[in-house]
Design an enzyme around this catalytic site. Structure first.
Site, PDB file in Angstrom:
ATOM      1  CG  ASP A  78       4.290   1.242  -4.383  1.00  0.00           C
ATOM      2  OD1 ASP A  78       5.158   1.709  -3.631  1.00  0.00           O
ATOM      3  OD2 ASP A  78       4.333   1.345  -5.616  1.00  0.00           O
ATOM      4  CD  GLU A  94       3.028  -3.467 -12.816  1.00  0.00           C
ATOM      5  OE1 GLU A  94       3.322  -2.487 -13.526  1.00  0.00           O
ATOM      6  OE2 GLU A  94       3.873  -4.307 -12.450  1.00  0.00           O
ATOM      7  CG  HIS A 109       4.534   0.743 -12.731  1.00  0.00           C
ATOM      8  ND1 HIS A 109       5.101  -0.482 -12.451  1.00  0.00           N
ATOM      9  CD2 HIS A 109       5.443   1.657 -12.299  1.00  0.00           C
ATOM     10  CE1 HIS A 109       6.268  -0.307 -11.878  1.00  0.00           C
ATOM     11  NE2 HIS A 109       6.505   0.976 -11.775  1.00  0.00           N
ATOM     12  CG  ASN A 147       4.973  -1.201 -16.678  1.00  0.00           C
ATOM     13  OD1 ASN A 147       5.107  -0.209 -15.959  1.00  0.00           O
ATOM     14  ND2 ASN A 147       4.603  -2.379 -16.203  1.00  0.00           N
TER      15      ASN A 147
END
Ligand code: PGA
Length: 241
Positions: free
Chosen positions: A67, A141, A136, A134
Site C-alpha cells: 500500500d 479497512e 486491517h 482495527n
C-alpha cells in the site's frame, strides 16, 4: 493457521526472516509481498544484515508493496516509498520493486496498473502482513465489502490517529491510500503474519475467538490454507499457542 509464538520481537523477526530465507533458497526469483509500519522494521534490518553477510540473496526476487498513502509525493519523508528505500531497497538489491504510486494523477488507473503488474509477475509467492489495531491488513479497512483487486480506500479515524505519530504537527496527513485488495492477498501462496507488542493483544484475541468477524479484514486469513502467524509473547497473551 500455524502459530509460532516467540519470546520477543527480535526472535519473531529472526523467525520471519528464516521463512523468507527458505523461500528464496527454494525459488530465488520469488514474488514477495512486503509491508510497512513499525512491525517490519526489525525484519528488514535482518534482511539487510543477512544479505550483507551473503546469507540471503534477493537479487532475482520481485517485491510488491501492499500500500501507499494517497496523495503523497514519492519523496515525502512519510511516503511508504521513502520508508522502503530507507529500510530495505537502498541496501538490498531486488530485480524489481513495485509500490502503488501515491502521486499518480488518476488513482484508479494506477490501481489497474498495479493489478496488471502483479498478475504479470504471476502473483505472490510469499506475503508479509502486519495487522492494524482495527484488524486491517494492508490498508483494507473494516468495511461491509472488500474489493478483490487494488483500490483507493478512505482511511478510518482509527488508522489516521494511529499513523498521525509519523506526521509533523499541523502537517496535512493523507486521508486516502491505495492498497492491494483482499483477493490478491488471499491468492498469495504463503502468508507470514508478523505481530508484536501488547498493544496488539486485543485485536489478536478477537481474531482467534473462533468467529469470522466480517468487520475484521484479518479474519479472511483464518480461511487461507497457508498462513504462518509469527507473534511475540506480548501480542499473544490472550490466545492459546
Ligand atoms: P504497525 O502497523 O506495524 O505500525 O503496528 C501495522 C499495520 O497497521 O498493518
Amino acid at each position: 493457521m500455524k502459530k509460532n509464538v516467540c519470546e520477543n520481537y527480535e526472535e519473531a523477526c529472526q523467525a520471519a526472516a528464516d521463512i523468507f530465507a527458505g523461500q528464496l533458497k527454494q525459488k530465488p526469483d520469488s514474488v514477495l509481498g512486503l509491508a510497512t509500519g513499525s512491525t517490519p522494521v526489525g525484519l528488514y534490518k535482518e534482511f539487510v544484515s543477512r544479505s550483507g553477510a551473503g546469507k540471503m540473496d534477493f537479487s532475482q526476487a520481485h517485491a510488491f508493496n501492499l500500500d501507499e498513502y494517497y496523495p503523497i509525493r514519492a519523496d515525502h519523508p512519510q511516503s511508504y516509498k521513502t520508508f522502503m528505500d530507507e529500510h530495505l531497497f537502498d541496501h538490498v538489491k531486488f530485480t524489481s520493486t513495485r509500490i502503488p504510486c501515491g502521486e499518480a494523477t488518476d488513482p484508479h488507473i494506477e490501481c489497474d496498473g498495479y493489478d496488471a503488474d502483479l498478475e504479470a509477475a504471476g502473483g505472490l509467492d510469499l506475503l508479509l502482513l502486519g495487522i492494524g489495531h482495527n484488524g486491517h491488513i494492508g490498508f483494507n479497512e473494516p468495511a461491509s465489502s472488500y474489493p478483490l483487486g487494488a483500490y483507493m480506500v478512505d482511511l478510518t479515524e482509527e488508522t489516521l490517529e494511529a499513523n498521525s505519530r509519523f506526521f509533523c504537527d499541523g502537517e496535512k496527513q493523507p486521508v486516502n491510500a491505495l492498497t492491494m485488495g483482499i483477493g490478491q492477498i488471499f491468492a498469495a501462496k504463503h502468508i507470514v503474519l508478523l505481530i508484536s507488542g501488547a498493544g496488539k493483544a486485543e485485536i489478536v484475541k478477537k481474531l482467534f475467538e473462533g468467529k469470522l468477524h466480517t468487520d475484521i479484514p484479518a479474519c479472511f486469513l483464518l480461511l487461507h490454507p497457508n498462513v504462518t502467524l509469527v507473534i511475540d509473547k506480548d501480542a499473544a497473551q490472550g490466545i492459546k499457542s
